[in-house]
Design a protein around this motif. Structure first.
Motif, PDB file in Angstrom:
ATOM      1  N   ILE A 116       0.857  -1.180   0.000  1.00 42.64           N
ATOM      2  CA  ILE A 116       0.000   0.000   0.000  1.00 42.64           C
ATOM      3  C   ILE A 116       0.895   1.233   0.000  1.00 42.64           C
ATOM      4  N   PHE A 117       0.624   2.156  -0.921  1.00 44.13           N
ATOM      5  CA  PHE A 117       1.467   3.332  -1.071  1.00 44.13           C
ATOM      6  C   PHE A 117       0.660   4.606  -0.886  1.00 44.13           C
ATOM      7  N   ASP A 118       1.264   5.564  -0.195  1.00 42.01           N
ATOM      8  CA  ASP A 118       0.773   6.927  -0.255  1.00 42.01           C
ATOM      9  C   ASP A 118       1.195   7.488  -1.615  1.00 42.01           C
ATOM     10  N   LYS A 119       0.568   8.582  -2.029  1.00 40.01           N
ATOM     11  CA  LYS A 119       0.902   9.167  -3.339  1.00 40.01           C
ATOM     12  C   LYS A 119       1.984  10.229  -3.230  1.00 40.01           C
ATOM     13  N   THR A 120       1.660  11.301  -2.545  1.00 42.90           N
ATOM     14  CA  THR A 120       2.510  12.484  -2.543  1.00 42.90           C
ATOM     15  C   THR A 120       3.806  12.250  -1.780  1.00 42.90           C
ATOM     16  N   GLY A 121       4.933  12.467  -2.444  1.00 42.97           N
ATOM     17  CA  GLY A 121       6.220  12.314  -1.797  1.00 42.97           C
ATOM     18  C   GLY A 121       6.681  10.879  -1.687  1.00 42.97           C
ATOM     19  N   THR A 122       5.833   9.928  -2.101  1.00 37.77           N
ATOM     20  CA  THR A 122       6.197   8.512  -2.041  1.00 37.77           C
ATOM     21  C   THR A 122       6.394   7.974  -3.452  1.00 37.77           C
ATOM     22  N   LEU A 123       5.310   7.922  -4.219  1.00 35.51           N
ATOM     23  CA  LEU A 123       5.421   7.547  -5.627  1.00 35.51           C
ATOM     24  C   LEU A 123       5.712   8.761  -6.504  1.00 35.51           C
ATOM     25  N   THR A 124       5.555   9.959  -5.937  1.00 33.43           N
ATOM     26  CA  THR A 124       5.838  11.195  -6.673  1.00 33.43           C
ATOM     27  C   THR A 124       6.923  11.972  -5.941  1.00 33.43           C
ATOM     28  N   TYR A 125       7.400  13.030  -6.583  1.00 31.09           N
ATOM     29  CA  TYR A 125       8.426  13.872  -5.975  1.00 31.09           C
ATOM     30  C   TYR A 125       7.846  14.874  -4.988  1.00 31.09           C
ATOM     31  N   GLY A 126       6.522  15.076  -5.017  1.00 25.62           N
ATOM     32  CA  GLY A 126       5.911  16.037  -4.109  1.00 25.62           C
ATOM     33  C   GLY A 126       6.079  17.472  -4.564  1.00 25.62           C
ATOM     34  N   GLU A 127       6.400  17.691  -5.830  1.00 24.44           N
ATOM     35  CA  GLU A 127       6.555  19.037  -6.369  1.00 24.44           C
ATOM     36  C   GLU A 127       5.802  19.128  -7.694  1.00 24.44           C
ATOM     37  N   PRO A 128       5.090  20.255  -7.937  1.00 19.93           N
ATOM     38  CA  PRO A 128       4.360  20.385  -9.204  1.00 19.93           C
ATOM     39  C   PRO A 128       5.320  20.555 -10.371  1.00 19.93           C
ATOM     40  N   LYS A 129       4.893  20.087 -11.525  1.00 18.42           N
ATOM     41  CA  LYS A 129       5.677  20.220 -12.743  1.00 18.42           C
ATOM     42  C   LYS A 129       4.752  20.665 -13.871  1.00 18.42           C
ATOM     43  N   LEU A 130       5.209  21.636 -14.662  1.00 18.20           N
ATOM     44  CA  LEU A 130       4.412  22.120 -15.793  1.00 18.20           C
ATOM     45  C   LEU A 130       4.340  21.016 -16.841  1.00 18.20           C
ATOM     46  N   VAL A 152      10.807   1.140   9.379  1.00 22.26           N
ATOM     47  CA  VAL A 152      11.952   1.383   8.504  1.00 22.26           C
ATOM     48  C   VAL A 152      11.878   2.824   8.019  1.00 22.26           C
ATOM     49  N   VAL A 153      13.007   3.526   8.040  1.00 18.25           N
ATOM     50  CA  VAL A 153      13.065   4.901   7.541  1.00 18.25           C
ATOM     51  C   VAL A 153      14.130   4.969   6.450  1.00 18.25           C
ATOM     52  N   VAL A 154      13.715   5.356   5.240  1.00 18.24           N
ATOM     53  CA  VAL A 154      14.642   5.540   4.127  1.00 18.24           C
ATOM     54  C   VAL A 154      15.095   6.991   4.136  1.00 18.24           C
ATOM     55  N   MET A 155      16.359   7.234   4.436  1.00 18.52           N
ATOM     56  CA  MET A 155      16.859   8.595   4.569  1.00 18.52           C
ATOM     57  C   MET A 155      16.976   9.288   3.217  1.00 18.52           C
ATOM     58  N   ASP A 156      17.344   8.540   2.165  1.00 11.82           N
ATOM     59  CA  ASP A 156      17.379   9.113   0.824  1.00 11.82           C
ATOM     60  C   ASP A 156      15.962   9.244   0.292  1.00 11.82           C
ATOM     61  N   ASP A 157      15.745  10.254  -0.529  1.00 14.08           N
ATOM     62  CA  ASP A 157      14.419  10.480  -1.095  1.00 14.08           C
ATOM     63  C   ASP A 157      14.253   9.632  -2.348  1.00 14.08           C
ATOM     64  N   SER A 158      14.239   8.285  -2.153  1.00 15.00           N
ATOM     65  CA  SER A 158      14.210   7.368  -3.291  1.00 15.00           C
ATOM     66  C   SER A 158      13.452   6.108  -2.921  1.00 15.00           C
ATOM     67  N   ILE A 159      12.478   5.765  -3.769  1.00  9.27           N
ATOM     68  CA  ILE A 159      11.706   4.542  -3.517  1.00  9.27           C
ATOM     69  C   ILE A 159      12.503   3.301  -3.900  1.00  9.27           C
ATOM     70  N   ALA A 160      13.591   3.468  -4.665  1.00  4.90           N
ATOM     71  CA  ALA A 160      14.440   2.322  -5.006  1.00  4.90           C
ATOM     72  C   ALA A 160      15.040   1.700  -3.750  1.00  4.90           C
ATOM     73  N   LYS A 161      15.174   2.488  -2.676  1.00  4.21           N
ATOM     74  CA  LYS A 161      15.714   1.961  -1.429  1.00  4.21           C
ATOM     75  C   LYS A 161      14.784   0.919  -0.802  1.00  4.21           C
ATOM     76  N   VAL A 162      13.493   0.995  -1.127  1.00  4.06           N
ATOM     77  CA  VAL A 162      12.553  -0.016  -0.631  1.00  4.06           C
ATOM     78  C   VAL A 162      12.925  -1.378  -1.199  1.00  4.06           C
ATOM     79  N   ASP A 163      13.304  -1.398  -2.475  1.00  5.94           N
ATOM     80  CA  ASP A 163      13.725  -2.651  -3.099  1.00  5.94           C
ATOM     81  C   ASP A 163      15.006  -3.169  -2.454  1.00  5.94           C
TER      82      ASP A 163
END
Length: 640
Positions: free
Chosen positions: A333-347, A560-571
């Motif tokens: 189960i995933f949250d959206k903002t800041g988890t699967l996304t960067y949490g920043e708007p993009k044009l 578990v806390v992933v210090m880097d802002d990367s979901i690849a660390k979950v793997d």
């Protein structure tokens, strides 16, 4: 110091008193096991120094070991007797029997080492489980203790409990909003992302609602409280957290499960050897070689080695049990903002009206947005930079209520505002405004004529799609979900991009918690999030993971806390866990198998107690050496 627990509160006492009593007992137990472990280490070191360095007499060098067995072994044996009374048979029970056996054999050093193993294991386990109670402390630290109330032209500091609905409060720059309310004076930005799931800082002006727990930006705001602090949004999240902590499941460790099988077998073999031979020495010999050091030492070493490896990979393990549980999780189960996304708007889209040039419009808008603090302004500037567009100076810049951002760039009048405000003004060409779509947007008028609609979305992480797609075939996840506080259109759009079909959108922390509990009742769950609104759900999941360092509350709630802002660390974490489990089982099962062979020799009289103790030490060394491999980085740590 001896800590004596009082009688537990009765059923009619307040829940708070029961929690304090429970926490007091847990703290006393942690202190006791820590003291015993530390004392055992010092005693063993003193014994070795007296025996080999100072050449003291046997009576002198055995005294530290006897002190360990009396001061540390007796309390542990008392607790083990209580477990026997409750019919709980684990690896530590055989350790207790081995302590008694070692005393009867005069093997005081072996007995002291077993005391150290039992006490040290409990101390480490207690440290890991303290993360649940520290969550509430993190929430309390985020909640302000006072509010700044306006009274007759003065600003007074009042206790949060004294704030009533209707009070006028001033929120200073960078303060945490103390209560829910409505802005009555001032304009600025507020960071609500950790509470609502919305990925952006939200602009606040007269009439805007504010949420307790949100962080104010650079401008002071005056609000009218709509609720008391006790009824606020943040207070409700704290209540949900407290409830989630009380219902957190207790998971049996791998060593306990193996010990539940191994302990009865060892005792049965020892009793059978005694009964068939009539020789009690055989009973002692079997128990000495049966001492479950591979369970008591090798498994913790594999766990600690894996925790160390994770730390070097910027993955902090707060509860060692998650290393064992992640392999059994079947729902992610995933949250959206800041988890699967960067949490920043993009044009993402530029819809330009006829008669206007796309790059020229973006250059003019970016030139004006340099003077705005709105999060969409940063997205516009990034897009202009990526396109290599030159920016011009803007003059007469201002923000008038009801009109948006205004200014003049290169002699052209610009207005950047919302769809509704532009339509209300009746700007020329407004009938050409593109239909509304998902995501955020702003509309642009140039020289009092509609020029463009700019659309923004929270961009998915580069690795999100590949990560999601490999969870089923490579990690045996059967069900993948997004549970978010964001709008359904945004969640559905992201789900399509990353390959997830099951979504739950616009969910509060309470609703997230209920969803995770329902899913966990059906299968073990992994929950990955990054904000305060994810914390209760993280605690209810089998394994909770926090991505990044955006929220201390989420980090405290997660195992578990992933210090880097990367979901690849979950793997990476899942691969380290899988390897740790394999190494731990090799060490434990292999050690037990060798011990069973030795037990057979001891039961038939072919292995004396002393020889059995030496054989067990050889088995221990082999198991520990194998367990140490868990701390070494493998050749492949991710398959993304």
């Amino acid at each position: 110091m001896i800590v004596k627990a009082t009688d537990p509160p009765t059923a009619d006492q307040e829940p708070k008193a029961k929690n304090l009593w429970r926490d007091g007992l847990a703290a006393a137990r942690r202190r006791k096991t820590t003291v015993i472990a530390a004392f055992s280490i010092l005693a063993i070191l003193l014994h070795l120094a007296l025996r080999f360095a100072l050449r003291a007499s046997p009576t002198a060098y055995q005294l530290p070991l006897l002190a360990t067995l009396v001061l540390g072994g007796v309390p542990l044996l008392y607790e083990l007797l209580q477990k026997v009374w409750r019919r709980e048979f684990g690896s530590d029970l055989l350790g207790g029997v081995s302590i008694i056996t070692s005393v009867l054999l005069g093997e005081y050093l072996a007995g002291s080492i077993i005391v150290l193993m039992l006490a040290g294991g409990e101390a480490l386990e207690g440290y890991a489980l303290r993360s649940a109670s520290s969550v509430l402390a993190a929430l309390a630290r985020r909640t302000p203790s006072i509010a700044h109330r306006k009274e007759g032209g003065r600003i007074l500091d009042v206790a949060l409990a004294d704030v009533a609905a209707g009070d006028a409060l001033v929120i200073f720059p960078h303060d945490v909003c103390p209560v829910d309310g409505v802005v009555v004076e001032g304009r600025g930005l507020m960071d609500e992302s950790f509470l609502t799931g919305e990925p952006f800082q939200m602009r606040k002006t007269t009439g805007s609602t504010v949420i307790s727990g949100a962080i104010n930006g650079d401008s002071a705001l005056t609000i009218r409280a709509t609720r008391r602090a006790a009824d606020s949004r943040f207070a409700r999240i704290m209540d949900v957290m407290r409830e989630s902590e009380e219902k957190r499941p207790r998971l049996r460790r791998l060593g306990d499960r193996l010990g539940a099988i191994y302990t009865p077998i060892a005792i049965a073999v020892a009793l059978a050897a005694w009964a068939l031979s009539g020789d009690p020495v055989r009973f002692l010999a079997v128990l000495v070689i049966a001492t479950p050091c591979p369970l008591l030492i090798a498994i913790p070493i594999a766990v600690i080695g894996s925790i160390s490896l994770c730390a070097r990979r910027a993955i902090i393990i707060k509860s060692p049990v998650v290393l064992e549980q992640i392999a059994e999780c079947r729902t992610a189960i995933f949250d959206k903002t800041g988890t699967l996304t960067y949490g920043e708007p993009k044009l993402t889209e530029r819809l330009v009206a006829p008669g206007f040039d796309t790059d020229e419009v973006l250059s003019l808008v970016a030139s004006l947005e340099r003077y705005s603090k709105h999060p969409l302004a940063r997205a516009v500037l990034r897009a202009a930079e990526e396109a290599g567009l030159a920016l011009a100076e803007a003059v007469e810049v201002g923000e008038k209520p009801g009109r948006g951002l205004l200014g003049t760039v290169s002699g052209r009048r610009l207005q950047i505002t919302s769809r509704g405000k532009l339509i209300a003004q009746g700007i020329a060409g407004v009938d050409q405004v593109a239909p509304a779509a998902g995501g955020l947007e702003c509309v642009v008028a140039i020289d009092d004529r509609y020029a463009a609609t700019l659309r923004f979305r929270d961009a998915p992480r580069a690795e999100s799609r590949s990560f999601i797609k490999h969870l089923g075939p490579r990690h045996q996840f059967d069900r993948l979900m997004i549970v978010s506080g964001d709008r359904e259109s945004e969640v559905r759009h992201l789900a399509g991009q990353v390959g997830i079909t099951v979504i739950e959108a616009e969910k509060s922390p309470e609703e997230k918690l209920a969803i995770v509990r329902d899913e966990t009742a059906r299968a073990k769950t992994l929950y990955v999030g990054d904000g305060v609104n994810d914390a209760p759900a993280m605690m209810a999941a089998t394994v909770g993971m926090a991505i990044g360092q955006n929220s201390d509350v989420a980090a405290e709630a997660a195992g578990v806390v992933v210090m880097d802002d990367s979901i690849a660390k979950v793997d990476e974490f899942m691969h380290i866990s899988r390897r740790m489990r394999a190494i731990a089982l090799q060490s434990a099962v292999g050690g037990m198998a060798l011990s069973l062979v030795g037990m057979a020799f001891a039961a038939t009289g072919n292995l004396s107690p002393v020889a059995g103790a030496i054989s067990q030490e050889v088995i221990d060394v082999l198991a520990v050496l194998n367990a140490l491999r868990a701390a070494l980085p493998p050749r492949e740590i991710s398959d993304l």
